[in-house]
Design an enzyme around this catalytic site. Structure first.
Site, short mmCIF file in Angstrom:
data_model
loop_
_atom_site.label_atom_id
_atom_site.label_comp_id
_atom_site.label_asym_id
_atom_site.label_seq_id
_atom_site.Cartn_x
_atom_site.Cartn_y
_atom_site.Cartn_z
N ARG A 225 0.98 -1.16 0.22
CA ARG A 225 0.03 -0.01 -0.11
C ARG A 225 0.77 1.34 0.07
NH1 ARG A 225 -1.88 -3.65 3.51
NH2 ARG A 225 -4.07 -4.47 3.17
N ARG B 252 -0.13 -2.21 -6.12
CA ARG B 252 -0.41 -3.35 -5.37
C ARG B 252 -1.46 -4.38 -6.05
NH1 ARG B 252 -1.15 -5.53 -0.19
NH2 ARG B 252 -3.31 -6.10 0.41
N HIS C 126 -2.75 2.54 -5.19
CA HIS C 126 -3.26 1.32 -5.00
C HIS C 126 -3.00 0.53 -6.43
CE1 HIS C 126 -5.31 -1.88 -2.97
NE2 HIS C 126 -5.82 -2.37 -4.13
N HIS D 288 -3.84 -10.61 2.38
CA HIS D 288 -5.39 -10.80 2.63
C HIS D 288 -5.62 -11.76 3.68
CE1 HIS D 288 -6.07 -8.70 -1.57
NE2 HIS D 288 -5.86 -8.11 -0.75
N LYS E 198 -3.01 -0.96 7.38
CA LYS E 198 -4.56 -0.76 7.17
C LYS E 198 -5.30 -2.02 7.82
CE LYS E 198 -8.44 -0.34 3.77
NZ LYS E 198 -8.36 -0.10 2.24
N TYR F 132 -8.75 -9.78 -7.33
CA TYR F 132 -7.84 -9.47 -8.48
C TYR F 132 -7.79 -10.87 -9.30
CZ TYR F 132 -6.58 -5.90 -4.84
OH TYR F 132 -6.81 -4.89 -4.09
#
Length: 340
Positions: free
Chosen positions: A163, A291, A288, A314, A196, A323
């Site tokens: 990020r 990423r 972003h 994740h 985050k 994705y």
């Protein structure tokens, strides 16, 4: 500060040690949320207070009807996500002040649900910077101090699927609470602190191996940047002014996004686009994009889903699947197998 903490801190008969602990408690309470969340909540609460003052109604404590009227008046003017965050900020402010704000009633629930259904819109996703685009972008960077920095920034950010805030805060050597980059024989090891999705600060470790191509190898680019910049400690990526003078402070996360956009514009201009066309293309990209670009490119090259999930850190595979679907859009496609 919560009402309980404020009461403890202000009591005249409380020993100094307890008062000191109360101050620390307030600090821990502040640290419970990320800086960006706290800033957003403060802004949201100020917006609600200003609106209440204009309507001559009480903001604290507010009645559910007042909060609902605030949401209704701003429905369609603000994004549903923004309204939802403002509602959360109002609830949080009441909780910390020791007031109960009951929004569980049927009327409140149904109207809020209706607002979300009526005004919901798909989130505008910024474009991923795919491998081919990244190669063209990196190729346009000049062999200057800023060019070397931008090359390392883009390639490390892409390779580690970082990020923009994580990328901007990286350090060359370990420091308490900060992310840092370690050089190893196998590549770069990125040690991340709180992020985050890691508000508890447990941290994560991401590996970035040597690239197959010299021009786009994140490891070579990072080492070349350290060599030319002379950085041995502190922030890995720093601001550089138009005269080529490097600052001591780290780049901001917003500056990372600007580097991406500026680099895309340069690549588009070299490809024959006009400045207007290049600027329009660059507007599709943001911090972003590195990423999402890594995840989408890896998926298009048939990388295992678990490997992509691990690199993006994740917790849920459903998030990674967004994705993968994008990267696999034209692979194993039913329309392509229908004999058209």
């Amino acid at each position: 500060m919560s009402k309980a903490v404020a009461t403890i801190a202000s009591a005249s008969n409380v020993p100094a040690l307890v008062a000191e602990l109360a101050e620390k408690a307030a600090g821990y309470a502040e640290a419970a949320k990320a800086d960006n969340t706290r800033r957003a909540y403060r802004s949201d609460w100020q917006a609600f207070e200003t609106w209440c003052a204009s309507k001559a109604v009480t903001a604290m404590p507010a009645s559910p009807d007042v909060v609902l009227a605030f949401l209704i008046e701003h429905a369609g003017k603000l994004k549903v996500a923004t309204l939802g965050r403002r509602l959360s900020a109002i609830r949080e402010a009441h909780l910390y002040a020791g007031h109960k704000l009951d929004t569980s009633g049927v009327a409140f629930r149904d109207v809020w649900r209706g607002i979300r259904r009526t005004h919901a819109a798909p989130a505008v996703q910024k474009a991923p910077l795919l491998t081919a685009q990244l190669r063209r972008t990196v190729a346009t960077l000049p062999d200057t101090l800023a060019g070397r920095r931008d090359r390392a920034l883009l390639l490390v950010g892409f390779g580690a699927a970082l990020r923009r805030s994580e990328l901007a805060s990286l350090e060359v050597c370990p420091r308490d609470g900060a992310g840092w980059i370690e050089e190893t024989t196998d590549g770069l090891t990125i040690h991340l602190g709180a992020s985050k999705t890691d508000q508890e600060g447990e941290g994560a470790v991401v590996g970035v191996p040597h690239g197959a191509n010299v021009e786009t190898c994140p490891v070579r680019a990072y080492k070349a940047w350290l060599a030319v910049s002379g950085i041995t400690t502190g922030p890995a990526f720093r601001a550089i002014d138009r005269h080529g003078h490097m600052a001591i402070e780290a780049l901001t996360d917003k500056a990372v996004a600007r580097v991406i956009k500026r680099s895309v514009i340069a690549a588009e201009l070299l490809n024959g686009s006009t400045i207007e066309e290049a600027t329009a293309t660059a507007s599709k990209f943001a911090g972003h994009s590195l990423r999402s670009g890594l995840a989408t490119s890896a998926s298009a090259n048939d990388a295992p889903g678990q490997a992509i999930q691990r690199q993006l850190r994740h917790k849920k595979f459903d998030t990674t699947m967004r994705y993968i679907r994008s990267g696999q859009l034209y692979k194993q496609n039913a329309a392509g197998m229908a004999g058209l």
